[in-house]
Design an enzyme around this catalytic site. Structure first.
Site, PDB file in Angstrom:
ATOM      1  N   ASP A 188       8.094   0.663  85.986  1.00 45.89           N
ATOM      2  CA  ASP A 188       7.548  -0.023  84.811  1.00 45.89           C
ATOM      3  C   ASP A 188       6.490  -1.046  85.210  1.00 45.89           C
ATOM      4  OD1 ASP A 188       9.056   1.356  83.029  1.00 45.89           O
ATOM      5  OD2 ASP A 188      10.605  -0.188  82.790  1.00 45.89           O
ATOM      6  N   SER A 234       7.754   8.534  71.333  1.00 47.71           N
ATOM      7  CA  SER A 234       8.198   7.623  72.384  1.00 47.71           C
ATOM      8  C   SER A 234       8.285   6.227  71.798  1.00 47.71           C
ATOM      9  CB  SER A 234       7.268   7.674  73.580  1.00 47.71           C
ATOM     10  OG  SER A 234       5.992   7.272  73.176  1.00 47.71           O
ATOM     11  N   GLU A 252      19.592  -2.091  67.199  1.00 47.32           N
ATOM     12  CA  GLU A 252      20.653  -1.275  67.794  1.00 47.32           C
ATOM     13  C   GLU A 252      20.535  -1.277  69.311  1.00 47.32           C
ATOM     14  OE1 GLU A 252      19.787   2.281  65.549  1.00 47.32           O
ATOM     15  OE2 GLU A 252      18.504   3.087  67.117  1.00 47.32           O
ATOM     16  N   LYS A 267      19.968  -0.025  72.991  1.00 47.82           N
ATOM     17  CA  LYS A 267      19.200   1.077  73.567  1.00 47.82           C
ATOM     18  C   LYS A 267      20.039   1.666  74.683  1.00 47.82           C
ATOM     19  CE  LYS A 267      14.730   2.354  75.407  1.00 47.82           C
ATOM     20  NZ  LYS A 267      15.147   2.915  76.696  1.00 47.82           N
ATOM     21  N   ASP A 278      21.216   3.857  77.742  1.00 44.68           N
ATOM     22  CA  ASP A 278      20.516   4.356  78.910  1.00 44.68           C
ATOM     23  C   ASP A 278      21.034   5.748  79.230  1.00 44.68           C
ATOM     24  OD1 ASP A 278      18.717   4.331  80.898  1.00 44.68           O
ATOM     25  OD2 ASP A 278      19.765   2.896  82.164  1.00 44.68           O
ATOM     26  N   ARG A 308      14.461  16.112  75.103  1.00 47.79           N
ATOM     27  CA  ARG A 308      13.219  15.623  74.523  1.00 47.79           C
ATOM     28  C   ARG A 308      11.989  16.182  75.249  1.00 47.79           C
ATOM     29  NH1 ARG A 308      10.076  11.319  75.745  1.00 47.79           N
ATOM     30  NH2 ARG A 308       8.756  10.570  74.073  1.00 47.79           N
ATOM     31  N   TYR A 352      25.707   9.192  71.131  1.00 47.54           N
ATOM     32  CA  TYR A 352      25.546   8.451  69.888  1.00 47.54           C
ATOM     33  C   TYR A 352      24.278   8.947  69.203  1.00 47.54           C
ATOM     34  CZ  TYR A 352      29.118   4.829  70.541  1.00 47.54           C
ATOM     35  OH  TYR A 352      30.298   4.145  70.660  1.00 47.54           O
ATOM     36  N   LYS A 401      14.040  -1.444  64.655  1.00 44.52           N
ATOM     37  CA  LYS A 401      13.318  -0.502  63.796  1.00 44.52           C
ATOM     38  C   LYS A 401      13.167  -1.116  62.422  1.00 44.52           C
ATOM     39  CE  LYS A 401      15.313   3.332  66.316  1.00 44.52           C
ATOM     40  NZ  LYS A 401      16.268   4.442  66.368  1.00 44.52           N
ATOM     41  N   LYS A 452      13.438  -4.808  76.340  1.00 42.23           N
ATOM     42  CA  LYS A 452      14.215  -4.440  77.516  1.00 42.23           C
ATOM     43  C   LYS A 452      15.072  -5.604  78.038  1.00 42.23           C
ATOM     44  CE  LYS A 452      13.498  -0.328  78.982  1.00 42.23           C
ATOM     45  NZ  LYS A 452      12.695  -0.049  80.063  1.00 42.23           N
ATOM     46  N   CYS A 511      37.163  -4.271 116.515  1.00 46.75           N
ATOM     47  CA  CYS A 511      37.143  -5.106 115.315  1.00 46.75           C
ATOM     48  C   CYS A 511      36.313  -6.376 115.576  1.00 46.75           C
ATOM     49  CB  CYS A 511      38.564  -5.492 114.922  1.00 46.75           C
ATOM     50  SG  CYS A 511      38.627  -6.718 113.593  1.00 46.75           S
ATOM     51  N   CYS A 569      38.831  -9.546 115.610  1.00 43.07           N
ATOM     52  CA  CYS A 569      39.896  -9.794 116.592  1.00 43.07           C
ATOM     53  C   CYS A 569      39.762  -8.955 117.855  1.00 43.07           C
ATOM     54  CB  CYS A 569      41.271  -9.566 115.960  1.00 43.07           C
ATOM     55  SG  CYS A 569      41.649  -7.831 115.662  1.00 43.07           S
ATOM     56  N   CYS A 609      40.764  -1.610 111.479  1.00 41.45           N
ATOM     57  CA  CYS A 609      41.123  -2.407 112.635  1.00 41.45           C
ATOM     58  C   CYS A 609      42.604  -2.167 112.872  1.00 41.45           C
ATOM     59  CB  CYS A 609      40.875  -3.885 112.335  1.00 41.45           C
ATOM     60  SG  CYS A 609      41.832  -4.998 113.370  1.00 41.45           S
ATOM     61  N   CYS A 658      45.266  -9.724 113.558  1.00 47.32           N
ATOM     62  CA  CYS A 658      43.858  -9.920 113.202  1.00 47.32           C
ATOM     63  C   CYS A 658      43.753 -11.009 112.133  1.00 47.32           C
ATOM     64  CB  CYS A 658      43.284  -8.611 112.673  1.00 47.32           C
ATOM     65  SG  CYS A 658      41.599  -8.752 112.059  1.00 47.32           S
TER      66      CYS A 658
HETATM   67  O1  D41 Z   1      19.395   4.332  72.268  1.00 45.66           O
HETATM   68  C1  D41 Z   1      18.276   4.775  72.538  1.00 45.66           C
HETATM   69  N1  D41 Z   1      17.999   5.108  73.786  1.00 45.66           N
HETATM   70  C2  D41 Z   1      17.263   4.987  71.486  1.00 45.66           C
HETATM   71  C3  D41 Z   1      16.117   5.714  71.781  1.00 45.66           C
HETATM   72  C4  D41 Z   1      17.427   4.459  70.191  1.00 45.66           C
HETATM   73  N2  D41 Z   1      18.524   3.752  69.858  1.00 45.66           N
HETATM   74  N3  D41 Z   1      16.467   4.652  69.258  1.00 45.66           N
HETATM   75  C5  D41 Z   1      15.353   5.370  69.526  1.00 45.66           C
HETATM   76  N4  D41 Z   1      14.426   5.533  68.549  1.00 45.66           N
HETATM   77  C6  D41 Z   1      13.314   6.212  68.786  1.00 45.66           C
HETATM   78  C7  D41 Z   1      12.314   6.355  67.688  1.00 45.66           C
HETATM   79  C8  D41 Z   1      12.098   5.056  66.982  1.00 45.66           C
HETATM   80  C9  D41 Z   1      10.990   6.813  68.244  1.00 45.66           C
HETATM   81  C10 D41 Z   1      12.805   7.378  66.718  1.00 45.66           C
HETATM   82  C11 D41 Z   1      15.136   5.935  70.812  1.00 45.66           C
HETATM   83  C12 D41 Z   1      13.932   6.667  71.001  1.00 45.66           C
HETATM   84  N5  D41 Z   1      13.050   6.782  69.986  1.00 45.66           N
HETATM   85  C13 D41 Z   1      13.546   7.328  72.242  1.00 45.66           C
HETATM   86  N6  D41 Z   1      14.357   7.740  73.209  1.00 45.66           N
HETATM   87  C14 D41 Z   1      13.623   8.287  74.167  1.00 45.66           C
HETATM   88  C15 D41 Z   1      12.323   8.245  73.822  1.00 45.66           C
HETATM   89  C16 D41 Z   1      12.266   7.649  72.595  1.00 45.66           C
END
Ligand code: D41
Length: 681
Positions: A44, A89, A120, A122, A124, A143, A230, A297, A321, A415, A418, A433, A439
């Site tokens: 990143d 994305s 919500e 995110k 991983d 995807r 989810y 969102k 992030k 070891c 000791c 050991c 020891c």
């Molecule tokens: O929990 C997630 N990783 C997550 C990914 C999420 N909770 N919401 C997401 N919403 C979107 C949009 C707004 C574009 C519908 C996403 C992703 N996209 C996403 N995950 C990977 C690329 C984009």
């Protein structure tokens, strides 16, 4: 030709080319090989640096720049799927400031003072698309690059959290559900342990494990992997009307039997966004899945539509992030730590680095095999990972950054504490050991264990103090603790009259204990709390345990030949018998336990139902319950004695609650199996 009036310095041009080349290489390792070399956070940073340069000097931009790409390339082994509605994305921000900017852009775009967002976690994991036709799951696709993904239908169908058929009212003719497939933390740890035991590939983190599991050509392998999902949105919808907000859409998905997280919340304005971020960040480690941030969102669909998209990302959503859980640093040294049972653990001393918001200076390398497999050497640049309350670990070493002359690490033959011989039993991963309680390291660790909360629970006897006491020759074994006097303790470093008095009182108090705690406190190899409890309830007294033969010990629940051998070996050492006698003479005592006669069936005539996902295989639990006389049944009725509910239990749990039948979790199940039937009411 230059489109800007700034002249492009040669060093920036060169740096951009360098970044582009490296990013392309790492992109390939991540998406095509499923084997990333550097942490995401490092990727990143490089990407953002390139973006910064390109923004400053637009002539640097080219169609093939990694900044112009959204995702990965599809692997050829799977059939391609064209997404009917592209999978967009998500833009990233890394600070509150940047989030404020995002909110301002949205407010200006909509010409409103305040916006309602749905916040919500995110997850991983991996983004997935599930297509339901007439309520039936017909296709699962990754995807990919957002336009083209891979057909993973056969694998998706093995995931329990994904319904093969939707239920409920108003199901659309065609519905594409989008969400994230992930591997729960616990499942990940267990999978890696299994992989390690089988000398198979160990995964760097839950996301890689989820990706590797989902992209199996053989779906019977996927079926053994602890994957879950989810849902967070929809793509194609035909033959039904969409709800007016994102929140209502999630509720709709939930009503159709799809798995939706309970975490999403509606928040108004950027202040509330920040508060949501803080509270989830504080709970991050406690969640049973990994999240790498928060997604905000715009909640209203009409407002989403009004804002639209830039390139392939919505203007109405952003990811904020969290601090990364993996970072890069350098190994300064590799030390060997000696544990309570003599196990040698190599530990990497690191150049300090912030990981997930905490400065890390040490990370475990597990054992000799792991060091060899990862080939970690002093001086190497490595990836360290710190997740939750797990000890930080070195995930991998970045070979391309290795300096010439770095030498392979070897576990010492003596070891370091000791000087005793180090032995490694054939087939075992750990080297030990052989010094035993000679020891000092093992002595210190066994005393710390004895004093710990779940053992004798001696308040105020911290690790540092134990080390000082052993080093000063004031205690040699756990029994010596009980002859410590206030004046002696008060003279120790960082102790005073008051804490010394408190400690002596705590020692006095700890003398009144229970048999299971006492057995656990002795620190017999592989005798944990559960085994100690089983031994205590089976034999009823310490005398009987000490006199038991290996065969008699093996009659105890969960005691196999290895544990039985360890117990007998412990009892046979004169030193251990002396320490136990000394403890009893010092006044350590407990009440003996009413024993269960062999073959006695405390659960005779009881009907028990298992539901939800339990950590132990169902058949094993069933065998144990049946051995105690229980009948294991598949449906809940008024006659059911209790329901054992694991994670994600559904209708059976609900029915038990309706009927007022006791519901036990796995901890309670352990007690039940140890013969404690008080839980049945
Ligand atoms: O929990 C997630 N990783 C997550 C990914 C999420 N909770 N919401 C997401 N919403 C979107 C949009 C707004 C574009 C519908 C996403 C992703 N996209 C996403 N995950 C990977 C690329 C984009």
């Amino acid at each position: 030709m230059s489109t800007s009036n700034k002249t492009l310095p040669a060093k920036d041009k060169q740096r951009a080319a360098e970044l582009r080349e490296q990013l392309n290489y790492h992109n390939y390792r991540y998406y095509v090989l499923d084997d990333p070399e550097i942490p995401d956070a490092e990727y990143d940073r490089m990407l953002r640096e390139l973006q910064g340069l390109e923004e400053h000097y637009p002539e640097l931009r080219s169609a093939d720049s990694p900044t112009q790409r959204v995702g990965g390339e599809a692997l050829s082994a799977f059939a391609e799927v064209q997404h009917e509605v592209p999978m967009l994305s998500l833009g990233n921000v890394f600070s509150e400031e940047e989030l404020v900017d995002f909110d301002r852009r949205c407010r200006e775009g909509l010409d409103v003072d305040e916006i309602e967002y749905l916040a919500e976690p995110k997850l991983d994991g991996l983004a997935i698309s599930l297509l339901y036709e007439d309520g039936v799951l017909v296709r699962g696709a990754t995807r990919g690059d957002g336009a083209t993904g891979e057909d993973v239908t056969h694998n998706v169908k093995t995931i329990g959290a994904i319904p093969l058929r939707l239920t409920g009212k108003g199901i659309p003719k065609r519905l594409e559900v989008r969400g994230e497939i992930y591997m729960p933390k616990k499942g990940f740890e267990e999978l890696n342990q299994r992989q390690r035991d089988n000398h198979a590939k160990v995964f760097a983190n839950p996301r890689n494990a989820a990706a590797g599991s989902l992209r199996q050509l053989d779906s019977s392998i996927t079926a053994t992997r602890p994957l879950s999902m989810y849902c967070y949105g929809v793509g194609v919808v035909e033959g039904a009307r969409l709800a007016k907000t994102h929140q209502a859409t999630l509720e709709q998905l939930r009503s159709w039997g799809l798995r939706v997280s309970n975490e999403p919340a509606v928040v108004k304005g950027v202040k509330a966004c920040e508060a949501y971020y803080e509270q989830l960040l504080a709970r991050r480690d406690a969640l049973d899945y990994e999240i790498d941030g928060i997604v905000y969102k715009v909640n209203r669909h009409d407002q989403q539509q009004a804002l639209g998209f830039v390139s392939r990302a919505p203007r109405w959503a952003i990811a904020r992030k969290f601090p990364a859980q993996e970072e890069m640093t350098r190994v300064l040294a590799i030390d060997i730590q000696v544990g309570r049972t003599g196990a040698l653990t190599p530990v990497a001393r690191l150049e300090p680095v912030a990981v997930g918001g905490v400065i890390v200076t040490n990370a475990t390398l597990h054992n000799e095999d792991e060091i060899r497999r990862k080939d970690v050497r002093v001086g190497d640049t490595v990836i360290v990972r710190r997740a939750g309350d797990v000890i930080p670990e070195v995930v991998s070493s970045i070979k391309s950054k290795r300096k010439k002359g770095a030498r392979q690490f070897k576990v010492p033959t003596k070891c370091p504490e000791c000087g005793s011989e180090v032995v490694r039993v054939e087939g075992e991963a750990v080297a030990r050991c052989s010094g035993g309680l000679f020891c000092p390291a093992q002595r210190k660790e066994s005393i710390k264990h004895f004093a710990s909360r779940r053992a004798m629970d001696i308040d105020g006897l911290g690790d540092k103090l134990v080390e000082q006491l052993v080093d000063a020759g004031m205690i040699h074994d756990v029994a010596d603790l009980y002859s410590l006097r206030v004046e002696q303790l008060a003279a120790m470093e960082r102790m005073g009259e008051k804490s010394a008095t408190n400690l002596v009182a705590a020692l006095e108090k700890s003398k009144s204990t229970t048999l299971p705690r006492f057995i656990f406190a002795l620190g017999i190899r592989e005798v944990g709390e559960a085994t100690a409890l089983n031994l205590a309830t089976h034999f009823g007294s310490l005398e009987k345990i000490i006199k038991a033969t290996e065969a008699q010990l093996e009659e105890v629940t969960d005691v196999g030949p290895v544990v039985a051998k360890n117990i007998v070996a412990f009892d046979h050492q004169a030193h251990n018998r002396e320490v136990i006698d000394k403890l009893i003479r010092a006044g350590v005592h407990w009440a003996d336990i009413k024993t269960r006669l062999l073959g006695e069936q405390p659960l005779a005539g009881k009907s028990i139902v298992l539901t939800g996902s339990l950590t132990e295989p169902r058949n094993a639990i069933k065998d144990k319950l049946q051995a105690l006389g229980a009948k294991v049944s598949s449906s809940v009725s008024k006659k059911t004695a209790c329901v054992i509910a694991g994670a994600d239990a559904g209708s059976k749990l609900a029915r038990a609650q309706d009927l007022g039948i006791p519901v036990l979790d796995e901890a309670a199940l352990k007690k039940l199996l140890a013969g404690d039937i008080s839980l049945l009411g």
